[in-house]
Design a protein around this motif. Structure first.
Motif, PDB file in Angstrom:
ATOM      1  N   LEU A 471       0.827  -1.210   0.000  1.00 49.94           N
ATOM      2  CA  LEU A 471       0.000   0.000   0.000  1.00 49.94           C
ATOM      3  C   LEU A 471       0.858   1.255   0.000  1.00 49.94           C
ATOM      4  CD1 LEU A 471      -2.868   1.297   0.338  1.00 49.94           C
ATOM      5  CD2 LEU A 471      -2.502   1.117   2.808  1.00 49.94           C
ATOM      6  N   ASN A 472       1.965   1.225   0.728  1.00 48.87           N
ATOM      7  CA  ASN A 472       2.863   2.384   0.785  1.00 48.87           C
ATOM      8  C   ASN A 472       3.471   2.721  -0.570  1.00 48.87           C
ATOM      9  OD1 ASN A 472       2.644   3.259   3.399  1.00 48.87           O
ATOM     10  ND2 ASN A 472       4.329   2.033   4.170  1.00 48.87           N
ATOM     11  N   VAL A 473       3.680   1.708  -1.379  1.00 47.41           N
ATOM     12  CA  VAL A 473       4.264   1.942  -2.701  1.00 47.41           C
ATOM     13  C   VAL A 473       3.372   2.868  -3.523  1.00 47.41           C
ATOM     14  CG1 VAL A 473       4.929   0.845  -4.878  1.00 47.41           C
ATOM     15  CG2 VAL A 473       5.481  -0.255  -2.699  1.00 47.41           C
ATOM     16  N   LEU A 480       9.410   0.792   1.263  1.00 43.68           N
ATOM     17  CA  LEU A 480      10.619   0.016   1.534  1.00 43.68           C
ATOM     18  C   LEU A 480      11.665   0.144   0.432  1.00 43.68           C
ATOM     19  CD1 LEU A 480       9.201  -3.288   3.094  1.00 43.68           C
ATOM     20  CD2 LEU A 480      10.581  -1.540   4.230  1.00 43.68           C
ATOM     21  N   GLY A 481      11.221   0.359  -0.796  1.00 45.86           N
ATOM     22  CA  GLY A 481      12.174   0.539  -1.875  1.00 45.86           C
ATOM     23  C   GLY A 481      13.046   1.765  -1.676  1.00 45.86           C
ATOM     24  N   VAL A 482      12.555   2.738  -0.928  1.00 47.31           N
ATOM     25  CA  VAL A 482      13.316   3.962  -0.659  1.00 47.31           C
ATOM     26  C   VAL A 482      14.002   3.885   0.700  1.00 47.31           C
ATOM     27  CG1 VAL A 482      13.136   6.455  -0.303  1.00 47.31           C
ATOM     28  CG2 VAL A 482      11.799   5.346  -2.111  1.00 47.31           C
ATOM     29  N   THR A 483      13.233   3.539   1.745  1.00 44.01           N
ATOM     30  CA  THR A 483      13.769   3.567   3.105  1.00 44.01           C
ATOM     31  C   THR A 483      14.755   2.441   3.371  1.00 44.01           C
ATOM     32  OG1 THR A 483      11.842   2.295   3.871  1.00 44.01           O
ATOM     33  CG2 THR A 483      11.719   4.698   4.015  1.00 44.01           C
ATOM     34  N   LEU A 484      14.517   1.269   2.780  1.00 42.93           N
ATOM     35  CA  LEU A 484      15.374   0.116   3.058  1.00 42.93           C
ATOM     36  C   LEU A 484      16.445  -0.071   1.990  1.00 42.93           C
ATOM     37  CD1 LEU A 484      15.823  -2.262   5.004  1.00 42.93           C
ATOM     38  CD2 LEU A 484      14.314  -3.628   3.561  1.00 42.93           C
ATOM     39  N   LEU A 485      16.034  -0.108   0.742  1.00 44.83           N
ATOM     40  CA  LEU A 485      16.984  -0.389  -0.339  1.00 44.83           C
ATOM     41  C   LEU A 485      17.897   0.792  -0.634  1.00 44.83           C
ATOM     42  CD1 LEU A 485      14.684  -2.403  -2.791  1.00 44.83           C
ATOM     43  CD2 LEU A 485      16.208  -3.257  -0.998  1.00 44.83           C
ATOM     44  N   ALA A 494      10.884   2.268   7.896  1.00 40.28           N
ATOM     45  CA  ALA A 494      11.211   0.948   7.355  1.00 40.28           C
ATOM     46  C   ALA A 494      10.932  -0.143   8.383  1.00 40.28           C
ATOM     47  CB  ALA A 494      12.670   0.905   6.927  1.00 40.28           C
ATOM     48  N   GLY A 495      11.243   0.137   9.647  1.00 36.46           N
ATOM     49  CA  GLY A 495      10.992  -0.842  10.699  1.00 36.46           C
ATOM     50  C   GLY A 495       9.515  -1.161  10.847  1.00 36.46           C
ATOM     51  N   PHE A 496       8.672  -0.146  10.744  1.00 40.67           N
ATOM     52  CA  PHE A 496       7.228  -0.380  10.838  1.00 40.67           C
ATOM     53  C   PHE A 496       6.758  -1.265   9.693  1.00 40.67           C
ATOM     54  CE2 PHE A 496       2.830   0.400   9.980  1.00 40.67           C
ATOM     55  CZ  PHE A 496       2.235   0.553  11.217  1.00 40.67           C
ATOM     56  N   ASP A 497       7.196  -0.961   8.476  1.00 43.10           N
ATOM     57  CA  ASP A 497       6.775  -1.761   7.317  1.00 43.10           C
ATOM     58  C   ASP A 497       7.237  -3.213   7.441  1.00 43.10           C
ATOM     59  OD1 ASP A 497       5.466   0.309   6.099  1.00 43.10           O
ATOM     60  OD2 ASP A 497       7.147   0.898   4.833  1.00 43.10           O
ATOM     61  N   LEU A 498       8.460  -3.407   7.900  1.00 41.85           N
ATOM     62  CA  LEU A 498       8.971  -4.767   8.045  1.00 41.85           C
ATOM     63  C   LEU A 498       8.209  -5.536   9.123  1.00 41.85           C
ATOM     64  CD1 LEU A 498      12.820  -4.131   7.773  1.00 41.85           C
ATOM     65  CD2 LEU A 498      11.342  -5.250   6.081  1.00 41.85           C
ATOM     66  N   PHE A 499       7.885  -4.855  10.224  1.00 47.02           N
ATOM     67  CA  PHE A 499       7.106  -5.532  11.265  1.00 47.02           C
ATOM     68  C   PHE A 499       5.718  -5.894  10.755  1.00 47.02           C
ATOM     69  CE2 PHE A 499       3.843  -5.359  14.543  1.00 47.02           C
ATOM     70  CZ  PHE A 499       4.289  -6.365  15.391  1.00 47.02           C
ATOM     71  N   ALA A 500       5.086  -4.958  10.032  1.00 46.18           N
ATOM     72  CA  ALA A 500       3.753  -5.240   9.488  1.00 46.18           C
ATOM     73  C   ALA A 500       3.781  -6.457   8.573  1.00 46.18           C
ATOM     74  CB  ALA A 500       3.225  -4.018   8.736  1.00 46.18           C
ATOM     75  N   LEU A 501       4.814  -6.537   7.737  1.00 48.69           N
ATOM     76  CA  LEU A 501       4.954  -7.686   6.839  1.00 48.69           C
ATOM     77  C   LEU A 501       5.146  -8.978   7.631  1.00 48.69           C
ATOM     78  CD1 LEU A 501       5.304  -8.888   3.999  1.00 48.69           C
ATOM     79  CD2 LEU A 501       7.728  -8.262   4.130  1.00 48.69           C
ATOM     80  N   GLY A 502       6.043  -8.955   8.612  1.00 47.47           N
ATOM     81  CA  GLY A 502       6.305 -10.151   9.406  1.00 47.47           C
ATOM     82  C   GLY A 502       5.107 -10.579  10.229  1.00 47.47           C
ATOM     83  N   PHE A 503       4.435  -9.617  10.852  1.00 51.83           N
ATOM     84  CA  PHE A 503       3.258  -9.938  11.671  1.00 51.83           C
ATOM     85  C   PHE A 503       2.146 -10.500  10.807  1.00 51.83           C
ATOM     86  CE2 PHE A 503      -0.613  -8.470  14.063  1.00 51.83           C
ATOM     87  CZ  PHE A 503      -0.455  -9.325  15.139  1.00 51.83           C
ATOM     88  N   GLY A 504       1.956  -9.922   9.628  1.00 49.22           N
ATOM     89  CA  GLY A 504       0.938 -10.428   8.715  1.00 49.22           C
ATOM     90  C   GLY A 504       1.210 -11.856   8.285  1.00 49.22           C
ATOM     91  N   LEU A 505       2.471 -12.163   7.988  1.00 51.14           N
ATOM     92  CA  LEU A 505       2.826 -13.525   7.588  1.00 51.14           C
ATOM     93  C   LEU A 505       2.621 -14.511   8.733  1.00 51.14           C
ATOM     94  CD1 LEU A 505       6.061 -12.860   5.486  1.00 51.14           C
ATOM     95  CD2 LEU A 505       3.753 -13.364   4.648  1.00 51.14           C
TER      96      LEU A 505
END
Length: 545
Positions: A471-473, A480-485, A494-505
């Motif tokens: 959704l952020n894209v 994440l393409g900007v904040t992480l890569l 970036a930490g929030f997005d990564l946690f959201a991805l991990g928690f969702g999985l």
């Protein structure tokens, strides 16, 4: 007492935990997220992600804020300046505007976010409560008077404390059982999981429950204050929690004294401690006063030092918080432990993980009761009967609270991105979507409180969380393409997005595991009649022989 002491404690542990577990799950879930409420607020304001990351001296930032307030906040009764820190890079200014002509009462509270280096307004920042909504939700519950909510939460917290103590007494092999986990054993597996997450963070669970009660102890136990101060609560607050005295406006215009000498004097008084907030009362008036408050430090006590100056002459008036009584400092330490503002990122993460263990403890306790109760209906279910109303109600509440709350939280974040930035009542609409999603999940849970509903809701919550980075894209320039890569923008985003991805999985994985268990259960149900028929055939053949 007909039963033994330990059996009585087991009964107390079961019912003190079950009766309030759904409120406790909300309190733990929201409270755990609140450890990163500043980071959540930053993520929910993508317009601030481009704020200058270069540190700016406090004097320069305050001067920039004053120039802006003199233009846009002229005539206001009070100005607030919040300086950047390691968790918020923007310079915040707030002022209380004068009421509109012909209207009485307090004026509207106006806010703005500035670039601390230049003093310029940042791009139009969307209105949102951010992490502050989640923080207040865990003790104010929303949509009800705050005093009622705090009594409810305090009542549940007391039950929680009773459940923890009685649980320790009940499990005589509590530490031995901590190292025991027997998967695929039904009730035994749920009990092992409950013991593991409870013992893993037992000191934290005791601390967070007790200190939560201490933060509102004057509400729950006001009798000592009423007796000692003859019912004069203002006198108690003035003595225990000393505040700066604000003068009434003289209605005589006077220029504001330069703030740089005051800021330097405050930092010298605090041995180099940084300034966190500047409050200016009656700006532009002869009775103006300036209060400078120290930044939140990495120390246990939540008590913060401040200094007050005359706004026109710049003369020092008084200090607050330099010397406090033992009782006040003890309360400040307990409150500081609860909110963990003293913690660095690593320690805050540890608190967060302990909070997640608390959520798991409450959830597994609620599920354990339902699993145990369902065993009593095994024969009726085998005959095609139905479970009782009480168990059906608990199943619905379990699904609505445990699986429905992540759906509501994810809906809150999705609303933040999808609602128009400049829409009216945007804050209320974001919060409304949280409760709409949660209410829908709760209603559906009571309609079909079964394994299939668990799968649906866990999958829905998992997809909503896992797709937040996607959704952020499409909605921001700080995905994440900007904040992480590319390494641009705040790492907290970036930490929030990564946690959201991990928690969702994790939620999706849990839903998949439920589906696999159901398939295994069906296979076993089919095998049993086949084996029975085979045994009957074998016995008849033997008789024939």
């Amino acid at each position: 007492m007909k039963e033994g002491f330990r059996q009585s404690m087991a009964w107390l542990h079961t019912w003190s935990g079950l009766l309030v577990c759904w409120v406790l799950f909300l309190v733990f879930f929201a409270g755990t997220a609140s450890y990163f409420r500043d980071e959540i607020s930053l993520w929910m304001k993508p317009e601030l992600h481009v704020a200058a990351a270069t540190p700016v001296p406090a004097v320069q930032a305050v001067d920039n804020a004053i120039r802006m307030l003199e233009k846009e906040g002229a005539g206001a009764s009070r100005w607030f300046i919040t300086l950047p820190d390691d968790r918020n890079q923007a310079l915040g200014v707030t002022w209380i505007a004068q009421p509109e002509p012909g209207k009485k009462g307090r004026g509207k509270l106006e806010r703005a976010q500035l670039n601390p280096a230049t003093g310029e307004r940042l791009a139009e920042v969307r209105e949102t409560r951010g992490g502050e909504f989640i923080y207040r939700l865990h003790y104010d519950l929303h949509y009800m008077p705050a005093i009622w909510a705090r009594w409810i939460v305090g009542f549940c917290a007391m039950f929680m404390l009773v459940a923890i103590v009685s649980g320790v007494i009940t499990h005589k092999r509590i530490f031995k059982d901590f190292f025991t986990f027997r998967p695929k054993k039904g009730q035994r597996s749920w009990l092992d999981a409950h013991n593991a997450v409870a013992v893993l963070a037992l000191p934290y669970h005791l601390m967070i429950t007790y200190t939560g009660l201490v933060t509102l102890m004057f509400l729950y136990m006001p009798f000592g204050i009423q007796s000692a101060y003859k019912g004069d609560e203002k006198a108690f607050n003035a003595e225990a929690f000393r505040q700066a005295e604000n003068k009434k406006p003289a209605k005589i215009a006077a220029p504001l004294a330069p703030l740089a000498p005051m800021l330097l004097q405050a930092e010298k008084q605090w041995n180099g401690g940084p300034v966190g907030r500047v409050t200016i009362n009656n700006p532009g008036d002869a009775n103006a006063t300036i209060q400078i408050t120290r930044e939140k430090e990495h120390k246990l006590s939540s008590t913060r030092q401040s200094m007050q100056f005359d706004g026109v002459s710049g003369a020092y008036i008084s200090s607050i918080g330099d010397e406090t009584s033992t009782a006040v400092e003890a309360r400040g330490v307990l409150y500081g432990l609860h909110i963990a503002n003293f913690a660095n990122p690593l320690l805050r993460t540890l608190f967060f993980l302990c909070g997640l263990a608390g959520c798991a403890m409450v959830a597994t306790g609620a599920l354990l009761w339902a699993v145990k109760k369902r065993q009593g209906y095994a024969k009726e279910l085998a005959k095609g009967g139905r479970i009782g109303f009480g168990l059906r109600l608990v199943d619905g509440l379990n699904i609505g609270a445990i699986a429905g709350l992540p759906i509501a939280m994810a809906a809150y974040f999705w609303a933040n991105r999808l609602l128009a930035v400049g829409m009216e009542k945007r804050i209320e609409t974001e919060i409304a979507w949280f409760f709409i999603a949660w209410g829908t999940a709760a209603v559906l849970a009571h309609i079909r409180p079964n394994r299939r509903m668990w799968q649906w809701q866990l999958t829905a919550g998992g997809l909503l969380f896992a797709l937040i980075p996607v959704l952020n894209v499409f909605t921001t320039n700080s995905h994440l393409g900007v904040t992480l890569l590319q390494g641009k923008g705040p790492w907290a985003v970036a930490g929030f997005d990564l946690f959201a991805l991990g928690f969702g999985l994790c939620l999706i994985y849990a839903a998949r595991r439920l589906g696999q268990k159901k398939a295994v259960a069906k296979a076993k149900a089919v095998e049993k009649p086949v084996e029975k028929n085979r045994s009957e055939t074998d016995s008849s053949l033997q008789e024939a022989v």
